[in-house]
Enzyme design. Structure first.
Site, PDB file in Angstrom:
ATOM      1  N   CYS A  16     -17.251 -13.045  37.083  1.00  0.00           N
ATOM      2  CA  CYS A  16     -18.200 -13.671  38.000  1.00  0.00           C
ATOM      3  C   CYS A  16     -19.388 -14.215  37.213  1.00  0.00           C
ATOM      4  CB  CYS A  16     -18.694 -12.666  39.032  1.00  0.00           C
ATOM      5  SG  CYS A  16     -17.383 -12.039  40.108  1.00  0.00           S
ATOM      6  N   GLY A  43     -16.265 -18.288  38.327  1.00  0.00           N
ATOM      7  CA  GLY A  43     -15.765 -17.847  39.625  1.00  0.00           C
ATOM      8  C   GLY A  43     -15.803 -18.973  40.626  1.00  0.00           C
ATOM      9  N   ASN A 117     -21.953  -8.879  37.999  1.00  0.00           N
ATOM     10  CA  ASN A 117     -20.807  -9.334  37.218  1.00  0.00           C
ATOM     11  C   ASN A 117     -20.243  -8.129  36.495  1.00  0.00           C
ATOM     12  OD1 ASN A 117     -20.442 -11.213  34.115  1.00  0.00           O
ATOM     13  ND2 ASN A 117     -18.890 -10.678  35.619  1.00  0.00           N
ATOM     14  N   GLY A 118     -18.980  -7.837  36.745  1.00  0.00           N
ATOM     15  CA  GLY A 118     -18.351  -6.683  36.107  1.00  0.00           C
ATOM     16  C   GLY A 118     -17.429  -5.973  37.071  1.00  0.00           C
ATOM     17  N   CYS A 258     -17.146  -7.786  25.653  1.00  0.00           N
ATOM     18  CA  CYS A 258     -15.802  -8.322  25.846  1.00  0.00           C
ATOM     19  C   CYS A 258     -15.571  -9.499  24.903  1.00  0.00           C
ATOM     20  CB  CYS A 258     -15.631  -8.775  27.296  1.00  0.00           C
ATOM     21  SG  CYS A 258     -14.102  -9.696  27.606  1.00  0.00           S
ATOM     22  N   TYR A 264     -12.465 -17.313  25.522  1.00  0.00           N
ATOM     23  CA  TYR A 264     -12.042 -18.129  26.654  1.00  0.00           C
ATOM     24  C   TYR A 264     -13.048 -18.214  27.797  1.00  0.00           C
ATOM     25  CZ  TYR A 264      -9.644 -19.102  31.077  1.00  0.00           C
ATOM     26  OH  TYR A 264      -9.319 -19.586  32.306  1.00  0.00           O
ATOM     27  N   SER A 305      -9.992 -24.990  27.173  1.00  0.00           N
ATOM     28  CA  SER A 305     -10.349 -23.906  26.255  1.00  0.00           C
ATOM     29  C   SER A 305      -9.553 -23.912  24.964  1.00  0.00           C
ATOM     30  CB  SER A 305     -10.193 -22.553  26.955  1.00  0.00           C
ATOM     31  OG  SER A 305      -8.892 -22.434  27.502  1.00  0.00           O
ATOM     32  N   ASP A 367      -3.084 -22.838  22.590  1.00  0.00           N
ATOM     33  CA  ASP A 367      -3.654 -22.317  23.836  1.00  0.00           C
ATOM     34  C   ASP A 367      -4.411 -21.035  23.516  1.00  0.00           C
ATOM     35  OD1 ASP A 367      -4.291 -22.229  26.488  1.00  0.00           O
ATOM     36  OD2 ASP A 367      -2.235 -22.022  27.225  1.00  0.00           O
ATOM     37  N   ASP A 368      -5.282 -20.622  24.443  1.00  0.00           N
ATOM     38  CA  ASP A 368      -6.140 -19.464  24.160  1.00  0.00           C
ATOM     39  C   ASP A 368      -5.446 -18.134  24.410  1.00  0.00           C
ATOM     40  OD1 ASP A 368      -6.756 -18.629  27.068  1.00  0.00           O
ATOM     41  OD2 ASP A 368      -7.302 -20.723  27.027  1.00  0.00           O
ATOM     42  N   CYS A 404      -7.176  -5.425  31.993  1.00  0.00           N
ATOM     43  CA  CYS A 404      -8.617  -5.200  31.914  1.00  0.00           C
ATOM     44  C   CYS A 404      -9.108  -4.580  33.215  1.00  0.00           C
ATOM     45  CB  CYS A 404      -9.348  -6.518  31.663  1.00  0.00           C
ATOM     46  SG  CYS A 404     -11.149  -6.366  31.668  1.00  0.00           S
ATOM     47  N   CYS A 455     -15.265  -5.040  22.811  1.00  0.00           N
ATOM     48  CA  CYS A 455     -14.186  -4.415  23.569  1.00  0.00           C
ATOM     49  C   CYS A 455     -12.941  -5.261  23.353  1.00  0.00           C
ATOM     50  CB  CYS A 455     -14.528  -4.349  25.056  1.00  0.00           C
ATOM     51  SG  CYS A 455     -13.145  -3.726  26.063  1.00  0.00           S
ATOM     52  N   CYS A 458      -7.816  -5.183  25.964  1.00  0.00           N
ATOM     53  CA  CYS A 458      -6.658  -5.935  26.454  1.00  0.00           C
ATOM     54  C   CYS A 458      -5.643  -6.192  25.352  1.00  0.00           C
ATOM     55  CB  CYS A 458      -7.098  -7.238  27.100  1.00  0.00           C
ATOM     56  SG  CYS A 458      -8.177  -8.249  26.080  1.00  0.00           S
TER      57      CYS A 458
END
Length: 488
Positions: A16, A43, A117-118, A258, A264, A305, A367-368, A404, A455, A458
């Site tokens: 977000c 978002g 956001n989170g 993150c 991205y 991206s 691609d990302d 995630c 972090c 993922c």
């Protein structure tokens, strides 16, 4: 289904965006509108703005893009000197208007507005803790739970800052918050700093007009000057007209930002570690070339991206870069889905290849990320249909093997293609001539920072915030059973 599986993008889905502006004699609602407009990539499900005017709050929020939710007539009815804004992509709680933010509640000290956001990993536990029988939940979001925790702390007799820090001390997970009250603006990040939050000044810092934004691009669009990040574990208080924000730690930080924000999520013109992410993404393309160069005729990037990394890959290999895919830039997150027949006929809502560029060429496509493998496979076929004789896919991040839980919508582990199949099996599934991912070491090297600052859960399952198994089951954990069944 919440969203047709065939139409879900083959990459991590957005976090977000939060935004706030405190400025007397300024059109704060309009400024918040443009700030959210710059953060639209974070978002596209809903948007909202709450404006404080003489101790009262006017809130407007709805489903859709910022430009769909607001017009000049709406903004003209929102005068004030403090605005809190939010763009939403659902992570906890479904995509419904009741879950749009900001959250506005009343306390003994007056109203407040909160945007988040989170994602909390202890939302169920927190809900039980604050549900005293008097709470009337109006949404199914963890953000509302944080707001109710603040409300209860204020009504127990704490002042605003003490109430906010008391509330967030009950929270586990990722949370970057902007909170407006009748007398101040607050910005706060969790102790890991998983999601970004920056602040800047409108005009001279001495003017005491302040802006908070998820990314620096939100400052740039309204001409605000970047001052600093809200640091992990920090709460910053902005008093009206005060040229010096009050900064203090509410918890001892253990920074784990993150890393996908850099790869991205964030806009390429946003700045992290003193430079734009465009530069970082070029470097990961250069390192990707060093790790997995291949004989080919040209390099293309998947817009948007993948393009900086593709340019970096081209620079490092000497292969020419070309625009082989054209993106429809007027497509957001559409609520009108193609029919099955349209999908089978190959409808291309967002990307279309250029046969003039691709025909007869051995192509490296950058691609990302690859999350599920569904749209990547379709993309490869579209490149071959456009005449590419070879398609070599290079991914500017490591394989995504774990979901995630900190504000990004990913599938369960059994739906992540890299968690289920070997590189060779993914290569065969995508029908590419070769496939290679960026190494985790290369990803961190490009950042020029200590790997412990990020972090990377993922990619490796090393979650900085522990959670129980119930958290891992569904992002719709707070929904009534029937709703979860219908939306899941």
């Amino acid at each position: 289904m919440h969203q047709l599986e065939a139409e879900r993008p083959d990459r991590m889905e957005e976090a977000c965006g939060v935004f706030a502006v405190q400025a007397s004699e300024q059109p704060v609602a309009n400024l918040a509108y443009f700030g959210l407009y710059a953060l639209q990539h974070r978002g596209q499900e809903s948007a909202g703005i709450a404006v404080f005017n003489q101790g009262k709050v006017r809130l407007h929020k709805d489903m859709g893009l910022v430009s769909q939710v607001f017009d000049q007539d709406v903004l003209a009815r929102m005068p004030g000197d403090l605005a809190i804004g939010h763009n939403r992509y659902s992570t906890t709680g479904s995509s419904r208007v009741c879950n749009a933010q900001p959250v506005v509640l009343m306390t003994r000290l007056g109203p407040f507005a909160l945007a988040h956001n989170g994602n909390l990993v202890n939302a169920a536990e927190l809900r039980e803790r604050i549900d005293d029988g008097q709470v009337e939940f109006t949404s199914t979001t963890d953000s509302e739970l944080i707001a109710f925790a603040v409300q209860q702390a204020v009504d127990r007799g704490l002042d605003w800052k003490a109430a906010i820090t008391s509330a967030v001390s009950l929270c586990q997970g990722a949370f970057s918050l902007v909170i407006g009250t009748p007398g101040a603006l607050y910005g706060l990040r969790d102790g890991y700093g998983i999601r970004p939050l920056v602040f800047g000044s409108l005009g001279e810092e001495s003017s005491g007009q302040w802006v908070l934004s998820s990314e620096t691009c939100g400052l740039d669009i309204i001409g605000a000057a970047f001052v600093d990040d809200v640091q992990p574990g920090e709460i910053v208080t902005f008093l009206p007209g005060d040229p010096t924000p009050q900064r203090e730690s509410w918890i001892e930080p253990t920074t784990r930002m993150c890393v996908f924000e850099m790869i991205y999520f964030a806009r390429p013109d946003s700045r992290f570690f003193g430079e734009s992410l465009y530069s970082y993404r070029q470097r990961i393309g250069q390192i990707l070339a060093r790790e997995s160069a291949v004989e080919a005729d040209l390099v293309i990037g998947v817009p948007d991206s993948g393009i900086p990394a593709a340019i970096g890959y081209s620079q490092a290999t000497g292969l020419p870069y070309a625009d082989g895919l054209i993106k429809n830039r007027y497509v957001g997150r559409t609520f009108i889905q193609p029919t099955q027949a349209m999908r089978e006929a190959g409808i291309r809502v967002k990307l279309n290849p250029l046969p003039d560029v691709l025909n007869g060429k051995r192509v490296v496509v950058i691609d990302d990320s690859i999350v599920r493998g569904t749209t990547s496979r379709k993309l490869v076929q579209a490149l071959r249909d456009a005449g590419a004789t070879e398609v070599h896919m290079r991914i500017s991040s490591p394989p995504v093997t774990h979901p995630c839980f900190y504000g990004i919508d990913t599938d369960t582990q059994d739906q992540l293609i890299a968690a289920r199949y070997t590189l060779e099996e993914i290569e065969a599934h995508l029908k590419v001539d070769s496939l290679a991912y960026l190494s985790k070491e290369g990803m961190v090297e490009a950042a020029g920072a200590d790997s412990k600052q990020f972090c990377t859960a993922c990619f490796d399952g090393d979650y900085p915030v522990p959670m129980d198994e119930s958290m891992r089951s569904s992002k719709l954990m707070l929904e009534p059973a029937g709703v979860a069944a219908n939306l899941g």
